[in-house]
Design a protein around this motif. Structure first.
Motif, short mmCIF file in Angstrom:
data_model
loop_
_atom_site.label_atom_id
_atom_site.label_comp_id
_atom_site.label_asym_id
_atom_site.label_seq_id
_atom_site.Cartn_x
_atom_site.Cartn_y
_atom_site.Cartn_z
N TRP A 43 -16.85 -98.18 32.38
CA TRP A 43 -17.86 -98.83 33.22
C TRP A 43 -18.39 -97.86 34.28
CZ3 TRP A 43 -18.20 -100.28 38.43
CH2 TRP A 43 -19.27 -101.13 38.72
N ILE A 44 -17.51 -97.12 34.92
CA ILE A 44 -17.95 -96.14 35.93
C ILE A 44 -18.85 -95.09 35.28
CG2 ILE A 44 -17.15 -94.28 37.45
CD1 ILE A 44 -14.69 -96.08 38.05
N THR A 45 -18.49 -94.66 34.09
CA THR A 45 -19.31 -93.68 33.38
C THR A 45 -20.66 -94.27 32.99
OG1 THR A 45 -17.29 -92.73 32.52
CG2 THR A 45 -19.33 -92.08 31.44
N PHE A 46 -20.68 -95.53 32.59
CA PHE A 46 -21.93 -96.21 32.26
C PHE A 46 -22.83 -96.31 33.49
CE2 PHE A 46 -24.40 -100.16 31.87
CZ PHE A 46 -25.09 -99.88 30.71
N ALA A 49 -24.22 -92.80 34.20
CA ALA A 49 -25.28 -92.48 33.26
C ALA A 49 -26.54 -93.29 33.56
CB ALA A 49 -24.82 -92.73 31.83
N GLY A 50 -26.37 -94.54 33.94
CA GLY A 50 -27.52 -95.37 34.31
C GLY A 50 -28.23 -94.84 35.54
N SER A 56 -34.32 -90.11 36.04
CA SER A 56 -35.26 -89.49 35.10
C SER A 56 -36.49 -90.37 34.90
CB SER A 56 -34.58 -89.19 33.77
OG SER A 56 -34.24 -90.38 33.11
N GLY A 57 -36.30 -91.68 34.83
CA GLY A 57 -37.45 -92.59 34.71
C GLY A 57 -38.34 -92.54 35.94
N LEU A 58 -37.74 -92.48 37.11
CA LEU A 58 -38.50 -92.37 38.35
C LEU A 58 -39.31 -91.09 38.39
CD1 LEU A 58 -38.98 -93.58 41.22
CD2 LEU A 58 -37.14 -92.07 41.96
#
Length: 151
Positions: A43-46, A49-50, A56-58
């Motif tokens: 979960w922490i890795t998710f 990554a999020g 990157s989207g910004l």
């Protein structure tokens, strides 16, 4: 920003948490027996990554000043996934090398070849046959073999 992101990911992977992440990836039951919570590590890795996906989207929207659903088309997603597979999915530098190769083929080969997607598929096929784990692991194992031979 790309250099900062790469350095922060390198620190993340080389930390003690990165070692536990590798352990959870390879042997989740063994890591649970050692006292780690595999669900929490994932979960922490998710979330991490999020965070980088959001950054990157910004930056994409800031650079282009516009976003449209076609920006997230199947072709764009397939090119990104192809870059990760070609470079080596288990490495930190693999997706960078794979993305560079895909972008070079897309931007330069498309000027000379009408069906550059076929060329991209051919290059992908050759890389998968020659280096099944990707470019970065394949080149590093090739260098290791050459160093072993020269001794």
């Amino acid at each position: 920003m790309a250099v900062i992101a790469f350095l922060m990911m390198a620190i993340f992977v080389s930390s003690a948490f990165g070692s536990s992440l590798k352990g959870v990836r390879d042997q989740p039951r063994r890591m649970a027996a050692l006292g780690f919570n595999p669900w929490l590590v994932r979960w922490i890795t998710f979330v991490y990554a999020g965070f980088w996906g959001g950054v990157s989207g910004l930056l994409y929207v800031y650079y282009h000043k516009y976003i449209h659903p076609t920006s997230l088309s199947t072709t764009s997603s397939a090119e990104a996934l192809l870059g990760v597979i070609v470079g080596g999915s288990g490495t930190l530098g693999g997706p960078v090398a794979g993305a560079a190769l895909v972008l070079l083929l897309k931007n330069y080969a498309s000027a000379y070849v009408e069906r550059w997607n076929m060329l991209l598929g051919l290059v992908f096929l050759l890389i998968v046959l020659a280096m099944p784990k990707g470019i970065v692991p394949g080149v590093s194992s090739l260098v290791a073999k050459l160093r072993g031979v020269s001794r």
